[in-house]
Scaffold this motif. Structure first.
Motif, PDB file in Angstrom:
ATOM      1  N   ILE A 117       0.838  -1.206   0.000  1.00  0.00           N
ATOM      2  CA  ILE A 117       0.000   0.000   0.000  1.00  0.00           C
ATOM      3  C   ILE A 117       0.872   1.255   0.000  1.00  0.00           C
ATOM      4  O   ILE A 117       0.651   2.180  -0.790  1.00  0.00           O
ATOM      5  CB  ILE A 117      -0.960  -0.019   1.203  1.00  0.00           C
ATOM      6  N   ASP A 118       1.872   1.292   0.872  1.00  0.00           N
ATOM      7  CA  ASP A 118       2.727   2.476   0.995  1.00  0.00           C
ATOM      8  C   ASP A 118       3.486   2.776  -0.294  1.00  0.00           C
ATOM      9  O   ASP A 118       3.778   3.940  -0.585  1.00  0.00           O
ATOM     10  CB  ASP A 118       3.731   2.294   2.135  1.00  0.00           C
ATOM     11  N   GLU A 119       3.811   1.755  -1.059  1.00  0.00           N
ATOM     12  CA  GLU A 119       4.570   1.926  -2.313  1.00  0.00           C
ATOM     13  C   GLU A 119       3.659   2.061  -3.533  1.00  0.00           C
ATOM     14  O   GLU A 119       4.130   2.005  -4.664  1.00  0.00           O
ATOM     15  CB  GLU A 119       5.536   0.756  -2.476  1.00  0.00           C
ATOM     16  N   GLN A 159      -2.443  11.380  -2.777  1.00  0.00           N
ATOM     17  CA  GLN A 159      -1.925  11.148  -1.429  1.00  0.00           C
ATOM     18  C   GLN A 159      -1.245   9.796  -1.381  1.00  0.00           C
ATOM     19  O   GLN A 159      -1.405   8.975  -2.274  1.00  0.00           O
ATOM     20  CB  GLN A 159      -3.077  11.166  -0.422  1.00  0.00           C
ATOM     21  N   ARG A 160      -0.498   9.596  -0.327  1.00  0.00           N
ATOM     22  CA  ARG A 160       0.092   8.276  -0.090  1.00  0.00           C
ATOM     23  C   ARG A 160       0.137   8.048   1.410  1.00  0.00           C
ATOM     24  O   ARG A 160      -0.050   8.974   2.200  1.00  0.00           O
ATOM     25  CB  ARG A 160       1.466   8.128  -0.729  1.00  0.00           C
ATOM     26  N   TYR A 161       0.369   6.796   1.779  1.00  0.00           N
ATOM     27  CA  TYR A 161       0.388   6.417   3.185  1.00  0.00           C
ATOM     28  C   TYR A 161       1.769   5.920   3.600  1.00  0.00           C
ATOM     29  O   TYR A 161       2.556   5.443   2.780  1.00  0.00           O
ATOM     30  CB  TYR A 161      -0.578   5.253   3.458  1.00  0.00           C
ATOM     31  N   ILE A 206       0.003   7.207   8.575  1.00  0.00           N
ATOM     32  CA  ILE A 206       0.357   8.592   8.293  1.00  0.00           C
ATOM     33  C   ILE A 206       0.010   8.856   6.836  1.00  0.00           C
ATOM     34  O   ILE A 206       0.323   8.048   5.956  1.00  0.00           O
ATOM     35  CB  ILE A 206       1.855   8.831   8.568  1.00  0.00           C
ATOM     36  N   ARG A 207      -0.658   9.991   6.585  1.00  0.00           N
ATOM     37  CA  ARG A 207      -1.039  10.355   5.213  1.00  0.00           C
ATOM     38  C   ARG A 207      -0.181  11.524   4.767  1.00  0.00           C
ATOM     39  O   ARG A 207      -0.053  12.523   5.465  1.00  0.00           O
ATOM     40  CB  ARG A 207      -2.515  10.723   5.145  1.00  0.00           C
ATOM     41  N   ILE A 208       0.389  11.389   3.560  1.00  0.00           N
ATOM     42  CA  ILE A 208       1.209  12.427   2.965  1.00  0.00           C
ATOM     43  C   ILE A 208       0.489  12.911   1.711  1.00  0.00           C
ATOM     44  O   ILE A 208       0.262  12.138   0.777  1.00  0.00           O
ATOM     45  CB  ILE A 208       2.619  11.909   2.601  1.00  0.00           C
ATOM     46  N   GLU A 240       1.951  18.066   2.925  1.00  0.00           N
ATOM     47  CA  GLU A 240       1.335  18.069   4.248  1.00  0.00           C
ATOM     48  C   GLU A 240       1.263  16.636   4.762  1.00  0.00           C
ATOM     49  O   GLU A 240       0.775  15.739   4.081  1.00  0.00           O
ATOM     50  CB  GLU A 240      -0.064  18.668   4.184  1.00  0.00           C
ATOM     51  N   THR A 241       1.749  16.448   5.968  1.00  0.00           N
ATOM     52  CA  THR A 241       1.800  15.118   6.566  1.00  0.00           C
ATOM     53  C   THR A 241       1.016  15.129   7.869  1.00  0.00           C
ATOM     54  O   THR A 241       1.251  15.973   8.719  1.00  0.00           O
ATOM     55  CB  THR A 241       3.262  14.707   6.821  1.00  0.00           C
TER      56      THR A 241
END
Length: 157
Positions: free
Chosen positions: A21-23, A80-82, A108-110, A115-116
């Protein structure tokens, strides 16, 4: 020793799931699940009350593939990414190769702007079964600590 091998297999599955998910490899995300799985995102009050509600609710790998397709082709949401931070997993039951586990997470959402923010905290309640690659999620219930779940929830947790 079997418990250690199970723990390592579970930790490997959870780490791979979060990294997928993060990638932004969402097309591979459904492959962590069995064909007839349950994936649900809910909040702690509904979970504790036994309500089968879900902000996101899918009952098969095919539904998870559809979710990814709609994210890529149809849904409109801010880029966005996580980044997942996951706790060590507790194996709460292990019978006949089926594992019930609980894993805490912080998400954490970026945003595209940089904005994080802390987007969500909670617990994964999982049922894992053996498959050809090791283990797969038969059930993943994502239980958010807060009843206030951001309406911008688009990406799987």
């Amino acid at each position: 020793m079997q418990h250690l091998e199970q723990r390592l297999a579970v930790d490997d599955l959870q780490a791979g799931y979060a990294a997928c998910i993060d990638e932004d490899r969402l097309e591979a995300w459904p492959e962590f699940f069995t064909e007839d799985c349950l994936y649900r995102i809910t909040h702690v009050q509904d979970y504790q009350a036994g309500r089968p509600l879900g902000v996101i609710y899918a009952t098969s790998k095919a539904m998870l593939h559809d979710r990814v397709t709609s994210l890529r082709l149809a849904n409109i949401f801010e880029k966005q990414r996580y980044r997942h931070i996951i706790s060590p997993t507790r194996i709460v039951n292990a019978e006949n190769g089926v594992l019930e586990t609980v894993t805490g997470f912080l998400l954490i959402r970026i945003m595209a702007t940089g904005e994080t923010t802390i987007f969500m905290s909670g617990v994964y309640h999982d049922i894992l079964v053996p498959n050809v690659d090791g283990l797969a999620f038969k059930e993943k219930i994502v239980v958010a600590d807060s009843a206030s779940i951001d309406t911008l929830l688009a990406i799987p947790v």
